[in-house]
Design a protein around this motif. Structure first.
Motif, PDB file in Angstrom:
ATOM      1  N   ASP A   1      34.221  53.596  37.136  1.00 24.53           N
ATOM      2  CA  ASP A   1      34.567  54.991  36.852  1.00 24.53           C
ATOM      3  C   ASP A   1      35.917  55.139  36.161  1.00 24.53           C
ATOM      4  O   ASP A   1      36.092  55.980  35.288  1.00 24.53           O
ATOM      5  N   SER A   2      36.889  54.299  36.569  1.00 22.20           N
ATOM      6  CA  SER A   2      38.250  54.465  36.023  1.00 22.20           C
ATOM      7  C   SER A   2      38.723  53.299  35.163  1.00 22.20           C
ATOM      8  O   SER A   2      39.782  53.369  34.544  1.00 22.20           O
ATOM      9  N   ASP A   3      37.940  52.202  35.135  1.00 28.55           N
ATOM     10  CA  ASP A   3      38.313  50.989  34.383  1.00 28.55           C
ATOM     11  C   ASP A   3      39.561  50.299  34.936  1.00 28.55           C
ATOM     12  O   ASP A   3      40.109  49.411  34.302  1.00 28.55           O
ATOM     13  N   ARG A   4      40.025  50.693  36.107  1.00 26.77           N
ATOM     14  CA  ARG A   4      41.196  50.015  36.673  1.00 26.77           C
ATOM     15  C   ARG A   4      40.736  48.787  37.461  1.00 26.77           C
ATOM     16  O   ARG A   4      39.609  48.720  37.948  1.00 26.77           O
ATOM     17  N   GLU A   5      41.648  47.802  37.573  1.00 31.27           N
ATOM     18  CA  GLU A   5      41.311  46.567  38.274  1.00 31.27           C
ATOM     19  C   GLU A   5      41.333  46.797  39.781  1.00 31.27           C
ATOM     20  O   GLU A   5      42.248  47.412  40.316  1.00 31.27           O
ATOM     21  N   ILE A   6      40.305  46.313  40.468  1.00 32.40           N
ATOM     22  CA  ILE A   6      40.273  46.373  41.930  1.00 32.40           C
ATOM     23  C   ILE A   6      39.911  44.986  42.455  1.00 32.40           C
ATOM     24  O   ILE A   6      39.415  44.138  41.703  1.00 32.40           O
ATOM     25  N   SER A   7      40.167  44.741  43.733  1.00 32.46           N
ATOM     26  CA  SER A   7      39.869  43.423  44.291  1.00 32.46           C
ATOM     27  C   SER A   7      39.186  43.561  45.644  1.00 32.46           C
ATOM     28  O   SER A   7      39.264  44.599  46.292  1.00 32.46           O
ATOM     29  N   ARG A   8      38.503  42.488  46.036  1.00 35.73           N
ATOM     30  CA  ARG A   8      37.839  42.441  47.335  1.00 35.73           C
ATOM     31  C   ARG A   8      38.219  41.146  48.039  1.00 35.73           C
ATOM     32  O   ARG A   8      38.136  40.060  47.446  1.00 35.73           O
ATOM     33  N   LYS A   9      38.626  41.259  49.301  1.00 33.54           N
ATOM     34  CA  LYS A   9      38.997  40.085  50.088  1.00 33.54           C
ATOM     35  C   LYS A   9      37.735  39.402  50.627  1.00 33.54           C
ATOM     36  O   LYS A   9      36.699  40.039  50.805  1.00 33.54           O
ATOM     37  N   THR A  10      37.876  38.083  50.901  1.00 34.38           N
ATOM     38  CA  THR A  10      36.779  37.354  51.533  1.00 34.38           C
ATOM     39  C   THR A  10      36.730  37.768  52.995  1.00 34.38           C
ATOM     40  O   THR A  10      37.318  37.138  53.868  1.00 34.38           O
ATOM     41  N   ASP A  11      36.044  38.849  53.250  1.00 33.48           N
ATOM     42  CA  ASP A  11      36.041  39.451  54.580  1.00 33.48           C
ATOM     43  C   ASP A  11      34.705  40.149  54.775  1.00 33.48           C
ATOM     44  O   ASP A  11      34.288  40.950  53.937  1.00 33.48           O
ATOM     45  N   SER A  12      34.050  39.854  55.874  1.00 36.94           N
ATOM     46  CA  SER A  12      32.737  40.461  56.125  1.00 36.94           C
ATOM     47  C   SER A  12      32.829  41.940  56.482  1.00 36.94           C
ATOM     48  O   SER A  12      31.817  42.632  56.526  1.00 36.94           O
ATOM     49  N   ASN A  13      34.046  42.435  56.759  1.00 34.24           N
ATOM     50  CA  ASN A  13      34.228  43.859  57.059  1.00 34.24           C
ATOM     51  C   ASN A  13      34.492  44.690  55.803  1.00 34.24           C
ATOM     52  O   ASN A  13      34.522  45.910  55.863  1.00 34.24           O
ATOM     53  N   GLU A  14      34.707  43.997  54.663  1.00 33.87           N
ATOM     54  CA  GLU A  14      34.896  44.696  53.386  1.00 33.87           C
ATOM     55  C   GLU A  14      33.534  45.179  52.870  1.00 33.87           C
ATOM     56  O   GLU A  14      32.485  44.689  53.307  1.00 33.87           O
ATOM     57  N   PRO A  15      33.510  46.118  51.910  1.00 35.85           N
ATOM     58  CA  PRO A  15      32.224  46.516  51.301  1.00 35.85           C
ATOM     59  C   PRO A  15      31.545  45.322  50.629  1.00 35.85           C
ATOM     60  O   PRO A  15      32.221  44.435  50.093  1.00 35.85           O
ATOM     61  N   PHE A  16      30.216  45.307  50.649  1.00 32.63           N
ATOM     62  CA  PHE A  16      29.441  44.196  50.087  1.00 32.63           C
ATOM     63  C   PHE A  16      29.654  44.077  48.581  1.00 32.63           C
ATOM     64  O   PHE A  16      29.682  45.060  47.862  1.00 32.63           O
ATOM     65  N   CYS A  17      29.808  42.815  48.136  1.00 34.54           N
ATOM     66  CA  CYS A  17      30.002  42.542  46.702  1.00 34.54           C
ATOM     67  C   CYS A  17      29.554  41.107  46.437  1.00 34.54           C
ATOM     68  O   CYS A  17      29.969  40.187  47.139  1.00 34.54           O
ATOM     69  N   ALA A  18      28.669  40.917  45.448  1.00 37.73           N
ATOM     70  CA  ALA A  18      28.155  39.579  45.140  1.00 37.73           C
ATOM     71  C   ALA A  18      27.874  39.464  43.648  1.00 37.73           C
ATOM     72  O   ALA A  18      27.667  40.467  42.962  1.00 37.73           O
ATOM     73  N   LEU A  19      27.862  38.223  43.152  1.00 39.55           N
ATOM     74  CA  LEU A  19      27.597  37.954  41.733  1.00 39.55           C
ATOM     75  C   LEU A  19      26.313  37.144  41.603  1.00 39.55           C
ATOM     76  O   LEU A  19      26.136  36.118  42.279  1.00 39.55           O
TER      77      LEU A  19
END
Length: 702
Positions: free
Chosen positions: A307-325
């Motif tokens: 939506d904003s083109d800004r850089e975001i990151s995700r920690k290796t944490d099972s409590n974070e929102p789901f994200c996979a490649l």
């Protein structure tokens, strides 16, 4: 990369009852025939994953499961598996060594946390060794080097260590020394523990015993241990302080400094062994578990907020929102389409929905499977740091990001080389037409370097790939897996076009047919770009000459127009296109109008830019007995090769040169005839270069 601290909040999260810090996601990478698959098979045997040793030359390995792999004795597709070793879970991807299948290495390294680079104790650093090393550098993958085949005639550990240092410019140093070599290779000295391990030839399990270092090697071991501490001190200030003040350094301090340097990709330890003879594999497994990073040691994965083109990151944490490649698509005859994914954060359960941000659609995962080559083990859920296969994703492609719709993120895609060889293909009978189309579609989904196009002028279907072997395997798979008989033409080189000078051009698309018309007007500057950039688009519009919403249409128009050049219809590459001006109409302007205007501007610019025809150049290395020197060099000169280096290795000559791909068709037969079958060669894509004018005129039809 930062070493994980003890305060990680999610250390207690368990993936299949294994803490995250005990997971290792590694790849086995190397030059063809260095022993990757044999090393992987031995790892699986010693970890209890296999009960019987498979051999590449017998076609009985678990990892080379495809019929073509077993017949040819080569790895074609990256195979994933997992095993346990000393309370650790190791996810392993065994990758191909042949350059035609380099995309398998590229996409594997993108999702791995560490790698084992296998070198041949005789051949040392070979051309594809350099390629996979550069790929690991690109993705900043920590690695260990394993010098294999120490039992072979001509094996020389220190010579290979020197070539790793010189040819790869690597900060690498041995943490082991071999005891003997060739037929006398009988053990390994561990420079950290300062102990020796002697192999017992008659055993497979528990086949080594711990002994003191042989007296005749003690001095050499001390020198190398001192060198190791010196190297590690460069990366650890506490070790440096002790080293400078000549204080005693403990084994635990060396281990801590070594792991820190490896995890931060600052240092590569060198090990040795002979996988085929079951020597050194258990010690290699120990090093993988002790020193290569866990998912917790890897810095947070970075992506872009759509939506904003800004850089975001995700920690290796099972409590974070789901994200996979999604990094690989495979077709299984029983399960159907399997999508391999690396989970970076959160957890996912079977029968749940995930959001494919690239396709903007929800998809349901019917099954989650842990892969063992071509076999699947169904599991209920997978979490951060895991590599698994999922069944049920109908539209996901390689490089797509899966996430939660409420927490969108787009991860960086992998970049694959463009195909260099094409050939025409048609079904043997009309009845096979539909089956051929379906088979090609599925193979294209699996392999990002395999392309299928349709030539409207000739009515031919063209398949393109990374080399003759690549296309040969594709045609073989069509026959075996999809039961399609096909006829093919002779291989053709994938020529390209590019401008030779900077030009400015204008594109206008104006149609007035009464009522609502079309109006698009762009001004661009195009010039030759850096090698490998493809078409680079830059927007330098200021003051709203063209509204922002039409810029993507301009970019798309340029991209579409670049697919067909103006010399002979070949795609345009390595061109920088800058949008500098234009105008719009309040009523008549549309995305279509600007797309057409951009296409017209690019074609006009290419006509003025004195385009040149480009051909793929291969990096070629030929090894042959000295007595054939004259014949081999003469043949290479007749193929327009530019010889860069000639070296001697024993009684063999090694010639390195750049060669046009078009001249290399049939080279395998030619070199065999010239040297009575005693030569070998390796070839990989290097760059594109201008075609000589006499050949270009013939291709263009002047």
């Amino acid at each position: 990369m930062a070493v994980a601290t003890q305060e990680k909040t999610n250390r207690t999260h368990m993936v299949r009852n294994v803490p995250l810090e005990k997971i290792r996601n590694i790849g086995i990478i190397a030059h063809i025939d260095a022993g990757k698959t044999t090393t992987t098979e031995r790892m699986l045997y010693y970890t209890g994953r296999l009960y019987k040793l498979g051999e590449v030359h017998e076609g009985t390995t678990a990892m080379d499961w495809m019929e073509q792999e077993q017949e040819r004795g080569i790895t074609i597709t990256a195979a994933a598996t997992s095993c346990r070793w000393r309370d650790n879970m190791i996810n392993i991807i065994d990758t191909p060594g042949h350059v035609d299948f380099t995309a398998e290495v590229e996409r594997s390294l993108k999702v791995l946390d560490g790698a084992v680079v296998v070198f041949c104790g005789v051949g040392g650093v070979q051309p594809q060794s350099e390629t996979v090393w550069r790929q690991a550098d690109k993705y900043k993958v920590p690695r260990v080097a394993f010098i294999n085949k120490m039992d072979r005639i001509g094996a020389n550990f220190l010579k290979v260590v020197r070539s790793i240092d010189e040819r790869l410019n690597a900060d690498a140093f041995p943490i082991q020394l071999p005891i003997g070599s060739e037929a006398d290779f009988k053990g390994i000295i561990d420079l950290i523990q300062m102990k020796a391990f002697i192999f017992e030839e008659d055993k497979v399990d528990d086949n080594f015993k711990e002994t003191p270092i042989p007296k005749d090697m003690m001095e050499q071991a001390k020198i190398f241990r001192h060198g190791l501490i010196e190297k590690l001190a460069e990366h650890d200030h506490r070790l440096m302080d002790k080293y400078v003040h000549n204080q005693e350094i403990s084994e635990s301090e060396i281990r801590f400094a070594l792991r820190k340097a490896i995890v931060e990709d600052m240092f590569v330890p060198i090990l040795c062994g002979s996988a085929f003879k079951n020597k050194g594999v258990q010690l290699l497994l120990d090093v993988v578990c002790q020193y290569l990073p866990s998912p917790l040691d890897i810095s947070s994965v970075k992506g872009v907020d759509p939506d904003s083109d800004r850089e975001i990151s995700r920690k290796t944490d099972s409590n974070e929102p789901f994200c996979a490649l999604c990094f690989k698509i495979a077709t299984d005859p029983y399960v159907g389409r399997i999508t391999y994914i690396r989970i970076y954060s959160g957890t996912v359960k079977k029968s749940s929905y995930v959001y494919n941000i690239n396709r903007t659609q929800n998809e349901r995962l019917s099954k989650i499977v842990r892969m063992h080559a071509n076999k699947q083990e169904i599991i209920d859920e997978a979490g951060a740091g895991d590599i698994v296969g999922v069944v049920g994703l109908k539209n996901a492609q390689t490089g797509d990001t899966l996430c939660e719709k409420e927490h969108p993120i787009i991860l960086e895609k992998m970049h694959f080389p463009e195909p260099v060889v094409s050939m025409a293909i048609e079904p043997a009978t009309n009845a096979d037409q539909d089956k051929l189309g379906m088979g090609l579609k599925k193979l294209q989904e699996e392999d990002p370097t395999f392309k299928v196009t349709y030539n409207t002028e000739t009515g031919q279907t063209l398949i393109s790939g990374m080399g003759e072997l690549h296309l040969e395997i594709i045609i073989d798979r069509l026959s075996r897996e999809f039961k399609v008989d096909s006829k093919t033409g002779t291989p053709q080189v994938a020529y390209k076009e590019m401008p030779s000078m900077e030009t400015r051009s204008v594109g206008k698309f104006i149609q007035q047919t009464g009522g609502h018309g079309q109006y698009g007007h762009v001004v661009i500057v195009l010039k030759p770009g850096e090698p490998g950039i493809g078409i680079e688009f830059k927007n330098k519009i200021v003051g709203g000459a063209i509204p922002r919403e039409y810029i993507p249409a301009v970019k798309k128009g340029i991209s579409m127009a670049s697919e067909t050049g103006i010399l002979a219809g070949y795609p345009v590459i390595d061109t920088e296109v800058t949008l500098i001006d234009g105008s719009f109409h309040e009523v008549d302007s549309s995305e279509l109008a600007f797309k057409m205007a951009a296409s017209i501007a690019l074609k006009e610019g290419l006509r003025k830019a004195r385009c040149k025809l480009m051909e793929p150049i291969m990096k070629l290395e030929v090894i042959f007995p000295e007595e054939y020197m004259g014949d081999v060099i003469g043949d290479l000169n007749s193929r327009r090769c530019k010889i860069k280096e000639i070296t001697q290795k024993g009684n063999a000559k090694i010639v390195k040169c750049d060669s046009p791909l078009v001249e290399m068709f049939g080279y395998a037969t030619a070199i065999r005839n010239l040297t009575q079958g005693r030569a070998s060669y390796t070839m990989e894509p290097s760059h594109y270069a201008e075609v000589p004018s006499n050949i270009a005129d013939r291709l263009i039809g002047k």
